[in-house]
Design an enzyme around this catalytic site. Structure first.
Site, PDB file in Angstrom:
ATOM      1  N   LYS A   5       0.835  -1.218   0.000  1.00 11.59           N
ATOM      2  CA  LYS A   5       0.000   0.000   0.000  1.00 11.59           C
ATOM      3  C   LYS A   5       0.865   1.261   0.000  1.00 11.59           C
ATOM      4  CE  LYS A   5      -2.102  -1.077   3.850  1.00 11.59           C
ATOM      5  NZ  LYS A   5      -1.340  -2.306   4.204  1.00 11.59           N
ATOM      6  N   ARG A  48      -9.755   0.132   9.107  1.00 12.17           N
ATOM      7  CA  ARG A  48      -9.208  -1.162   9.480  1.00 12.17           C
ATOM      8  C   ARG A  48     -10.217  -2.022  10.220  1.00 12.17           C
ATOM      9  NH1 ARG A  48      -3.613   0.257   9.064  1.00 12.17           N
ATOM     10  NH2 ARG A  48      -2.350  -1.574   9.420  1.00 12.17           N
ATOM     11  N   ARG A  51      11.691  -5.776   4.941  1.00  9.74           N
ATOM     12  CA  ARG A  51      11.551  -4.348   4.629  1.00  9.74           C
ATOM     13  C   ARG A  51      12.542  -3.513   5.440  1.00  9.74           C
ATOM     14  NH1 ARG A  51       5.854  -1.579   5.267  1.00  9.74           N
ATOM     15  NH2 ARG A  51       5.973  -2.584   7.306  1.00  9.74           N
ATOM     16  N   ARG A  55      11.559  -1.187  10.799  1.00 11.11           N
ATOM     17  CA  ARG A  55      10.461  -0.694  11.626  1.00 11.11           C
ATOM     18  C   ARG A  55      10.312  -1.571  12.874  1.00 11.11           C
ATOM     19  NH1 ARG A  55       5.091   0.537   8.133  1.00 11.11           N
ATOM     20  NH2 ARG A  55       4.122  -0.799   9.702  1.00 11.11           N
ATOM     21  N   ARG A 113       0.148  -8.818  13.702  1.00 13.64           N
ATOM     22  CA  ARG A 113      -0.505  -7.848  12.814  1.00 13.64           C
ATOM     23  C   ARG A 113      -1.378  -8.570  11.786  1.00 13.64           C
ATOM     24  NH1 ARG A 113       4.488  -4.799  10.623  1.00 13.64           N
ATOM     25  NH2 ARG A 113       3.002  -3.745   9.264  1.00 13.64           N
TER      26      ARG A 113
END
Ligand code: AP5
Length: 211
Positions: free
Chosen positions: A16, A92, A126, A155, A166
């Protein structure tokens, strides 16, 4: 459609953020992202709301959703200032979807479809450049400049344990939101497992077709 109002949905790691940056640039709209907004206000004092934790960080580091009262206010404020936007990270859950309906109409609802194994691989690999905010992936999209590679950071919520939580939270809370838009016939499903450029070609064409 001069300044499109675009919603981009997808699981954590579906791409996204990667696609939203391109959309904002190409269609000259604001990138409204609850994840970045909350990361920039992680230590915000929300104790007056009398919730389980007193800052967004405590929810985020556990992979849990930050309470609706906090997130709804952030989105409402950002959308009221934007002519066109790509909204990333919201809604969400179904309560947030209902809230959004009271804030704005949407021209396009995109959904990036990616399998769970691929999501885990993407998130744990990532890395971000803290100087430019550019997103990389150690395997799929490493930086060419060794100086950039040396300063990359991960992160806090991209560790394997938090990623799994998550994804569980996503299945429980956000998949019903996808179904909601699908049942309304609004959902534009895009194969998010293609290369970033191929995904972008589909995203761009879908938005242009909606114009
Ligand atoms: P948020 O920041 O929104 O995280 P997320 O939804 O989990 O999404 P990500 O940013 O992790 O993934 P992405 O889809 O943007 O993927 P990306 O493009 O980076 O939210 C974080 C936290 O904030 C939540 O857990 C929650 O606590 C809180 N929060 C946020 N919104 C909230 C809300 N509305 N309500 C309550 N709480 C909220 O790509 C991932 C990786 O894959 C990158 O390395 C990239 O280079 C790579 N990649 C991208 N596309 C491709 C491709 N096509 N092929 C190969 N690799 C690719």
């Amino acid at each position: 459609m001069v300044q499109p109002r675009i919603l981009i949905l997808g699981a954590p790691g579906a791409g996204k953020g990667t696609q939203s940056a391109k959309i904002a640039d190409r269609f000259d709209v604001d990138h409204v992202t609850t994840g970045d907004a909350l990361r920039g206000n992680k230590e915000m004092d929300i104790s007056h709301l009398d919730l389980e934790y007193d800052t967004p960080r405590e929810y985020m580091d556990r992979g849990e959703l930050v309470p609706d009262a906090v997130v709804n206010a952030i989105v409402d404020e950002a959308l009221s200032q934007a002519d066109g936007f790509v909204l990333d990270g919201y809604p969400r859950n179904l309560e947030q979807a209902e809230e959004l309906e009271g804030m704005t109409d949407l021209d396009v609802v995109l959904y990036l479809d990616v399998s769970e194994d691929e999501l885990v691989h993407r998130l744990t690999g990532r890395r971000m450049d803290p100087e430019t905010g550019e997103i990389y992936h150690l395997e799929y999209n490493p930086p060419e400049d060794p100086a950039v590679e040396d300063r990359l950071v991960q992160r806090d919520d991209d560790t394997e344990e938090t990623v799994k939580e998550r994804l569980r939270v996503y299945r429980e809370n956000t998949e019903p939101v996808i179904e909601h838009y699908e049942e309304r016939g609004d959902l534009e499903r895009i194969d998010g497992e293609q290369s970033p450029d191929e995904v972008w070609a589909d995203v761009k064409e879908t938005i242009e077709d909606a114009a």
